[in-house]
Write a protein that holds these residues in place. Structure first.
Motif, PDB file in Angstrom:
ATOM      1  N   ALA A  22       0.827  -1.208   0.000  1.00 58.34           N
ATOM      2  CA  ALA A  22       0.000   0.000   0.000  1.00 58.34           C
ATOM      3  C   ALA A  22       0.860   1.257   0.000  1.00 58.34           C
ATOM      4  N   THR A  23       2.004   1.198   0.673  1.00 58.22           N
ATOM      5  CA  THR A  23       2.900   2.361   0.732  1.00 58.22           C
ATOM      6  C   THR A  23       3.405   2.723  -0.653  1.00 58.22           C
ATOM      7  N   VAL A  24       3.826   1.719  -1.419  1.00 52.07           N
ATOM      8  CA  VAL A  24       4.335   1.956  -2.771  1.00 52.07           C
ATOM      9  C   VAL A  24       3.221   2.419  -3.703  1.00 52.07           C
ATOM     10  N   MET A  25       2.045   1.819  -3.585  1.00 50.31           N
ATOM     11  CA  MET A  25       0.963   2.099  -4.523  1.00 50.31           C
ATOM     12  C   MET A  25       0.234   3.409  -4.230  1.00 50.31           C
ATOM     13  N   MET A  72       6.156   5.313   6.634  1.00 55.93           N
ATOM     14  CA  MET A  72       6.871   6.546   6.290  1.00 55.93           C
ATOM     15  C   MET A  72       8.354   6.274   6.048  1.00 55.93           C
ATOM     16  N   VAL A  73       8.953   5.461   6.906  1.00 58.73           N
ATOM     17  CA  VAL A  73      10.362   5.105   6.713  1.00 58.73           C
ATOM     18  C   VAL A  73      10.520   4.324   5.404  1.00 58.73           C
ATOM     19  N   GLY A  74       9.631   3.376   5.171  1.00 55.28           N
ATOM     20  CA  GLY A  74       9.688   2.600   3.933  1.00 55.28           C
ATOM     21  C   GLY A  74       9.531   3.475   2.699  1.00 55.28           C
ATOM     22  N   PHE A  75       8.640   4.466   2.773  1.00 55.84           N
ATOM     23  CA  PHE A  75       8.395   5.344   1.643  1.00 55.84           C
ATOM     24  C   PHE A  75       9.621   6.215   1.339  1.00 55.84           C
ATOM     25  N   VAL A  76      10.274   6.719   2.389  1.00 48.68           N
ATOM     26  CA  VAL A  76      11.489   7.517   2.198  1.00 48.68           C
ATOM     27  C   VAL A  76      12.579   6.670   1.545  1.00 48.68           C
ATOM     28  N   VAL A  77      12.717   5.436   2.019  1.00 46.30           N
ATOM     29  CA  VAL A  77      13.721   4.526   1.446  1.00 46.30           C
ATOM     30  C   VAL A  77      13.393   4.232  -0.017  1.00 46.30           C
ATOM     31  N   TYR A  78      12.103   4.017  -0.309  1.00 48.42           N
ATOM     32  CA  TYR A  78      11.670   3.746  -1.684  1.00 48.42           C
ATOM     33  C   TYR A  78      12.005   4.918  -2.611  1.00 48.42           C
ATOM     34  N   VAL A  86      13.782  -3.783  -6.779  1.00 48.61           N
ATOM     35  CA  VAL A  86      14.702  -3.602  -5.649  1.00 48.61           C
ATOM     36  C   VAL A  86      14.185  -2.514  -4.715  1.00 48.61           C
ATOM     37  N   SER A  87      13.682  -1.438  -5.288  1.00 47.63           N
ATOM     38  CA  SER A  87      13.151  -0.325  -4.499  1.00 47.63           C
ATOM     39  C   SER A  87      11.951  -0.762  -3.667  1.00 47.63           C
ATOM     40  N   ILE A  88      11.072  -1.553  -4.265  1.00 43.70           N
ATOM     41  CA  ILE A  88       9.896  -2.055  -3.548  1.00 43.70           C
ATOM     42  C   ILE A  88      10.327  -2.999  -2.424  1.00 43.70           C
ATOM     43  N   PHE A  89      11.287  -3.850  -2.722  1.00 42.32           N
ATOM     44  CA  PHE A  89      11.821  -4.773  -1.709  1.00 42.32           C
ATOM     45  C   PHE A  89      12.365  -3.993  -0.509  1.00 42.32           C
ATOM     46  N   LEU A  90      13.154  -2.973  -0.790  1.00 35.77           N
ATOM     47  CA  LEU A  90      13.738  -2.174   0.286  1.00 35.77           C
ATOM     48  C   LEU A  90      12.665  -1.446   1.088  1.00 35.77           C
ATOM     49  N   ALA A 128       9.457  -2.396   1.599  1.00 33.33           N
ATOM     50  CA  ALA A 128       8.736  -3.341   2.463  1.00 33.33           C
ATOM     51  C   ALA A 128       9.606  -3.825   3.606  1.00 33.33           C
ATOM     52  N   MET A 129      10.858  -4.104   3.325  1.00 32.90           N
ATOM     53  CA  MET A 129      11.752  -4.614   4.355  1.00 32.90           C
ATOM     54  C   MET A 129      11.999  -3.577   5.442  1.00 32.90           C
ATOM     55  N   THR A 130      12.315  -2.339   5.028  1.00 31.59           N
ATOM     56  CA  THR A 130      12.616  -1.314   6.022  1.00 31.59           C
ATOM     57  C   THR A 130      11.362  -0.868   6.784  1.00 31.59           C
ATOM     58  N   ALA A 131      10.203  -0.909   6.128  1.00 32.84           N
ATOM     59  CA  ALA A 131       8.953  -0.584   6.831  1.00 32.84           C
ATOM     60  C   ALA A 131       8.701  -1.604   7.936  1.00 32.84           C
ATOM     61  N   ASP A 132       8.962  -2.868   7.648  1.00 38.98           N
ATOM     62  CA  ASP A 132       8.824  -3.929   8.642  1.00 38.98           C
ATOM     63  C   ASP A 132       9.766  -3.690   9.817  1.00 38.98           C
ATOM     64  N   LEU A 133      11.047  -3.487   9.525  1.00 45.15           N
ATOM     65  CA  LEU A 133      12.039  -3.307  10.582  1.00 45.15           C
ATOM     66  C   LEU A 133      11.788  -2.031  11.381  1.00 45.15           C
TER      67      LEU A 133
END
Length: 244
Positions: free
Chosen positions: A104-107, A149-155, A167-171, A173-178
């Motif tokens: 949802a963050t990416v979309m 928000m963290v995941g979106f900034v990383v994306y 790769v951007s989507i992977f990063l 989702a991963m960073t949003a989780d962490l």
């Protein structure tokens, strides 16, 4: 939008499965009912409300732009529900789990997740005993606000650095989780400081409890989010292009 319906049976099966087979009390990284003192529960709820309002405004604009966005929003919410309902045993008898907020963050952007996330957390608290009503504000801040928000900034940063879309989507989702779990560790560490070593030691202790299981979970979540996003993009390329 008819192509999108093919995803819904699988998501629905997941929702029904976790609703019927996981009703027991969960000592998961969603902060459980009654675990926070009243003043902290109220504090996090007050902090969360502005993000909820902004998220509702954003969703209203998305639906006004295209009513078919309702189905995509529902799919993203179901994705969050199913992934965050998974409970993987951690140390000390607790659990770790994915968050599912990266899609949802990416979309749609992180503000939308504040609404989808709090709906998911509310249903999980009522149906799965996962989290709680009094701790809804704290759990929403970690999983539905700060994590996305963290995941979106990383994306966005990854895209600016010309990283591959997957790769951007992977990063993201991963960073949003962490980030969700780091935030929850801070929330708990501030409220329950170590009597001998203080608040920072308590925060580090909470982080360490989930570190072993959460890192591989975050990686797996990132990969699954990429797969899901690519499936949607393959079936609805014009819709995904319109959103981002």
């Amino acid at each position: 939008m008819k192509k999108l319906w093919k995803f819904l049976p699988f998501v629905l099966i997941g929702v029904i499965y976790f609703t019927l087979t996981n009703p027991e009390s969960a000592h998961a990284m969603h902060i459980m009912e009654g675990f926070l003192p009243v003043k902290w529960a109220v504090f996090w709820l007050i902090v969360f409300i502005p993000f909820l309002v902004l998220g509702l405004i954003r969703i209203r604009k998305l639906i006004a732009l295209d009513k078919n966005n309702k189905l995509l929003l529902a799919l993203c919410a179901a994705f969050i529900f199913v992934l965050s309902a998974l409970k993987i045993p951690s140390v000390t008898g607790s659990c770790s789990h994915p968050t599912g907020v990266g899609l949802a963050t990416v979309m749609f952007g992180p503000l939308v997740v504040s609404v989808l996330g709090v709906i998911v957390l509310l249903f999980q608290a009522l149906l799965l005993a996962h989290g709680g009503i009094t701790t809804l504000g704290a759990n929403a801040m970690s999983m539905a606000v700060i994590g996305p928000m963290v995941g979106f900034v990383v994306y966005k940063l990854a895209r600016k650095l010309n990283c591959n879309k997957s790769v951007s989507i992977f990063l993201c989702a991963m960073t949003a989780d962490l980030a969700t779990y780091l935030t929850t560790s801070v929330q708990l560490g501030v409220v329950f400081p170590d009597p001998a070593s203080g608040m920072m030691a308590s925060i580090l202790k909470f982080m360490a409890i989930f570190c072993v299981t959460q890192v591989p979970i975050a990686i797996a979540e990132g990969l699954l989010t990429v797969v899901m996003y690519n499936l949607i993009s393959k079936n609805l390329p014009e819709k995904v292009a319109q959103l981002r």
